[in-house]
Design a protein around this motif. Sequence first.
Motif, PDB file in Angstrom:
ATOM      1  N   THR A 192      27.401 112.034  15.857  1.00 14.26           N
ATOM      2  CA  THR A 192      27.831 113.230  15.137  1.00 14.26           C
ATOM      3  C   THR A 192      26.841 113.491  14.007  1.00 14.26           C
ATOM      4  O   THR A 192      26.211 112.573  13.491  1.00 14.26           O
ATOM      5  N   LYS A 193      26.721 114.731  13.626  1.00 13.13           N
ATOM      6  CA  LYS A 193      25.819 115.086  12.540  1.00 13.13           C
ATOM      7  C   LYS A 193      26.465 114.793  11.192  1.00 13.13           C
ATOM      8  O   LYS A 193      27.678 114.795  11.055  1.00 13.13           O
ATOM      9  N   GLY A 194      25.641 114.552  10.196  1.00 14.56           N
ATOM     10  CA  GLY A 194      26.137 114.413   8.839  1.00 14.56           C
ATOM     11  C   GLY A 194      26.679 113.041   8.518  1.00 14.56           C
ATOM     12  O   GLY A 194      26.579 112.104   9.317  1.00 14.56           O
ATOM     13  N   LEU A 246      34.170 109.151  11.984  1.00  7.94           N
ATOM     14  CA  LEU A 246      33.187 110.173  12.328  1.00  7.94           C
ATOM     15  C   LEU A 246      33.737 111.523  12.771  1.00  7.94           C
ATOM     16  O   LEU A 246      32.986 112.491  12.861  1.00  7.94           O
ATOM     17  N   ASN A 247      35.031 111.631  13.059  1.00  4.66           N
ATOM     18  CA  ASN A 247      35.556 112.900  13.542  1.00  4.66           C
ATOM     19  C   ASN A 247      35.646 113.934  12.414  1.00  4.66           C
ATOM     20  O   ASN A 247      35.823 113.602  11.241  1.00  4.66           O
ATOM     21  N   ALA A 248      35.547 115.201  12.799  1.00  8.25           N
ATOM     22  CA  ALA A 248      35.424 116.276  11.820  1.00  8.25           C
ATOM     23  C   ALA A 248      36.586 116.308  10.833  1.00  8.25           C
ATOM     24  O   ALA A 248      36.377 116.506   9.626  1.00  8.25           O
TER      25      ALA A 248
END
Length: 249
Positions: free
Chosen positions: A156-158, A121-123
């Motif tokens: 998180t988004k997306g 999930l991290n960017a």
Amino acid sequence: MIESEYAAQAAGLVDRVVTTQLPAIQKAASMVAGSIAAGGVLQAFGTGHSRIVTLELAGRAGGLAPVGMLAVKDLVMFGGENPAAILDPTYERETGVAERIYALAKPRSVDTFLIVSNSGLNAAIVEMAELVHARGHGLVAITSFAHTRSSAARHTKGPHLADLADVVIDNCAPVGDASIEIAPDVRVGAVSSFTGVLVAQVLTELTCRYLLDMGHDVPVFISANLASGDAHNRTFQERYRRGVRPIEP
């Protein structure tokens, strides 16, 4: 005598990964073998402790020579970034990191990517997956289904990594990774590195078997601590130097 619950569950973890994930690993190996046979390499990327799995694949005895290891530290080693900038453990959440790492690696369209992230999930992970997908590379993911689909996961988004890959391999790690509660609110026994390394080695073996079945040579390193090691490995290092950078000792 104090006994180890982690040791007791290890065999079961191996059996669970092999029983449930072998078809996905076989599909991933076929994809990687096709890429290598076409002159490409496997580009492996992870952040945090997921780098353990990428290091298991790259530059080691018994491993495939055409494997590049991408990491946040590349920004310092190859991109001139101030080392202090990447020492923040939350740096993997920063936007724009993946694009810079990808640009430094200069992958070719024939390269396949393997992205490893327990949470997914991290960017840096998600943006790398999106970039890889947009550029037309094949993408294999190793992640925890339990964590990435859990309501307890950090929001998180997306999309998450599992939503973006062509092949997704579940590392069978529980939510939060630590598998053993030894006292109230005290959990130990992280699973993702253990099962991730297992997946990496099975993937390596099956990729080599697919290459042999295709009538292709198998570019595998041997130990540099054998008398013939340096000369043997130098041949493959030269062959793949455009797509695979050396790994620091």
